[in-house]
Design a protein around this motif. Sequence first.
Motif, PDB file in Angstrom:
ATOM      1  N   PRO A   1       0.807  -1.226   0.000  1.00 44.23           N
ATOM      2  CA  PRO A   1       0.000   0.000   0.000  1.00 44.23           C
ATOM      3  C   PRO A   1       0.838   1.272   0.000  1.00 44.23           C
ATOM      4  O   PRO A   1       0.352   2.335  -0.404  1.00 44.23           O
ATOM      5  CB  PRO A   1      -0.823  -0.126   1.294  1.00 44.23           C
ATOM      6  N   GLY A  23      -2.429   4.878 -10.159  1.00 48.67           N
ATOM      7  CA  GLY A  23      -2.480   5.134  -8.723  1.00 48.67           C
ATOM      8  C   GLY A  23      -3.892   5.370  -8.217  1.00 48.67           C
ATOM      9  O   GLY A  23      -4.277   4.847  -7.159  1.00 48.67           O
ATOM     10  N   CYS A  29      -5.899   3.114  -5.518  1.00 46.31           N
ATOM     11  CA  CYS A  29      -6.403   3.746  -4.294  1.00 46.31           C
ATOM     12  C   CYS A  29      -7.899   3.501  -4.128  1.00 46.31           C
ATOM     13  O   CYS A  29      -8.382   3.271  -3.008  1.00 46.31           O
ATOM     14  CB  CYS A  29      -6.122   5.251  -4.328  1.00 46.31           C
ATOM     15  N   GLU A  30      -8.638   3.549  -5.219  1.00 42.58           N
ATOM     16  CA  GLU A  30     -10.075   3.276  -5.136  1.00 42.58           C
ATOM     17  C   GLU A  30     -10.355   1.831  -4.722  1.00 42.58           C
ATOM     18  O   GLU A  30     -11.327   1.548  -4.028  1.00 42.58           O
ATOM     19  CB  GLU A  30     -10.753   3.561  -6.481  1.00 42.58           C
ATOM     20  N   ASP A  43      -8.252  -0.312  -3.021  1.00 41.61           N
ATOM     21  CA  ASP A  43      -7.566  -0.804  -1.824  1.00 41.61           C
ATOM     22  C   ASP A  43      -7.723   0.206  -0.694  1.00 41.61           C
ATOM     23  O   ASP A  43      -7.099   1.278  -0.720  1.00 41.61           O
ATOM     24  CB  ASP A  43      -6.087  -1.027  -2.137  1.00 41.61           C
ATOM     25  N   ARG A  76      -4.768   2.245   1.081  1.00 34.55           N
ATOM     26  CA  ARG A  76      -3.993   3.297   0.415  1.00 34.55           C
ATOM     27  C   ARG A  76      -4.573   4.676   0.729  1.00 34.55           C
ATOM     28  O   ARG A  76      -5.780   4.835   0.837  1.00 34.55           O
ATOM     29  CB  ARG A  76      -3.964   3.059  -1.094  1.00 34.55           C
ATOM     30  N   ASP A  77      -3.683   5.633   0.816  1.00 36.56           N
ATOM     31  CA  ASP A  77      -4.063   7.015   1.125  1.00 36.56           C
ATOM     32  C   ASP A  77      -4.082   7.813  -0.169  1.00 36.56           C
ATOM     33  O   ASP A  77      -3.019   8.174  -0.702  1.00 36.56           O
ATOM     34  CB  ASP A  77      -3.059   7.605   2.120  1.00 36.56           C
ATOM     35  N   ILE A  78      -5.267   8.090  -0.681  1.00 35.39           N
ATOM     36  CA  ILE A  78      -5.377   8.770  -1.974  1.00 35.39           C
ATOM     37  C   ILE A  78      -4.862  10.207  -1.893  1.00 35.39           C
ATOM     38  O   ILE A  78      -4.279  10.719  -2.856  1.00 35.39           O
ATOM     39  CB  ILE A  78      -6.841   8.725  -2.486  1.00 35.39           C
ATOM     40  N   PHE A 129      -1.135  10.074  -2.103  1.00 39.99           N
ATOM     41  CA  PHE A 129      -0.713   9.812  -3.479  1.00 39.99           C
ATOM     42  C   PHE A 129      -0.817  11.085  -4.323  1.00 39.99           C
ATOM     43  O   PHE A 129       0.101  11.409  -5.086  1.00 39.99           O
ATOM     44  CB  PHE A 129      -1.576   8.713  -4.101  1.00 39.99           C
TER      45      PHE A 129
END
Length: 366
Positions: A287, A310, A314-315, A317, A320-322, A325
């Motif tokens: 992640p 990316g 992110c959408e 998982d 993950r921090d969108i 990113f």
Amino acid sequence: MSISDRDPKTGGRPAAPTLLARAAAADLRADRRLATAIDDAFLGDDGRLDDRARAALAVTLESLVGGLETTIRAHAARLLTARALPQLAGLIADGVPALDRLRAAGLLRDPELMHELIGRVRQGLIADALPIEPPDRADQPSLLARLSRDPDQRIARGAVALLAAEAHRKAPIVTGTTLRTDLPAAIHRRLIWWVAAALRDVAAGDIDALDRALAEAAQRSIAAHDESDGLEAASTRLAAALDARAEELTALLTDALADQRLSLFIALLGHALGLGYGDVRDLVLDPDAERLWLVLRALELDRTAIAHIGLALCEADPRRDIEHFADTLDSIAAIAPEQARVAITPLLLPPDYRAAMLAVARGVRA
């Protein structure tokens, strides 16, 4: 009828010894539950399985171990019946589930097995959650549909094989059919022998005959295993057949994600880098993704392509921090491909050497 009116001669009497035994062990069970709860309370969020992944991992384990157990029990019972040992065949046909015994023995904590299964589970969850094709492409056939009609028969056959492998991976296990685990051969073999050993716990009978039957049943399952039929192998073969040139790779990678074909995305990166599927899967599922961004820049993907990839990941998982990113996208795009290629050089070292370096570093930290 009230509880006090129940007849002890019916269901009450056989259950009494079990109830007494469980009551006697209640303190030990409570102590174990408390220890587990304490461990869970102090686990860091980094690396912890979320509820979806934990549930999917449990289902995967139950399906794999249960399917192998059914196959081995059935074949061993047939062998024992043919050898005039019907009573022993009856004993092997029932008994404590192998999963319970393997869990109690701690064998399911095997790092290689768990690495493979957790990777498979997370890959499947992310693939299913990838955003669908944007509206302006809704009228186009999917990537695999297009590839299945490619004039190059190697590509067309590879696309059809990947579709079949995906269908198999998602299909429920059918009792009585030959189980295909899709596990790497070494892990499959290890799990087979564990299951066979877990089934030898019988109260009476010719243990030597039982061991021979279980060993033959296990060897039969090992001989029938072909990891080249699996999803990962099919994706790798299709990526090799496509053999994408540098100018083709970006479109194929973004199309694979738009088609929710994460396995093909991983295999395309692996082919371009000369890395094995498992190594690239680790990069893609991480992640934090710093190594993935370096890999994409090393392959000369531009800012737009990296943004598309990316955002899709992110959408799909929740780990993950969108926002992070988005904040780092310009920094990622500013890395020169030559600089990125130097940075990923350790990834291209032989896997055994990298594993040895990790083992040494882990030992030094301990």
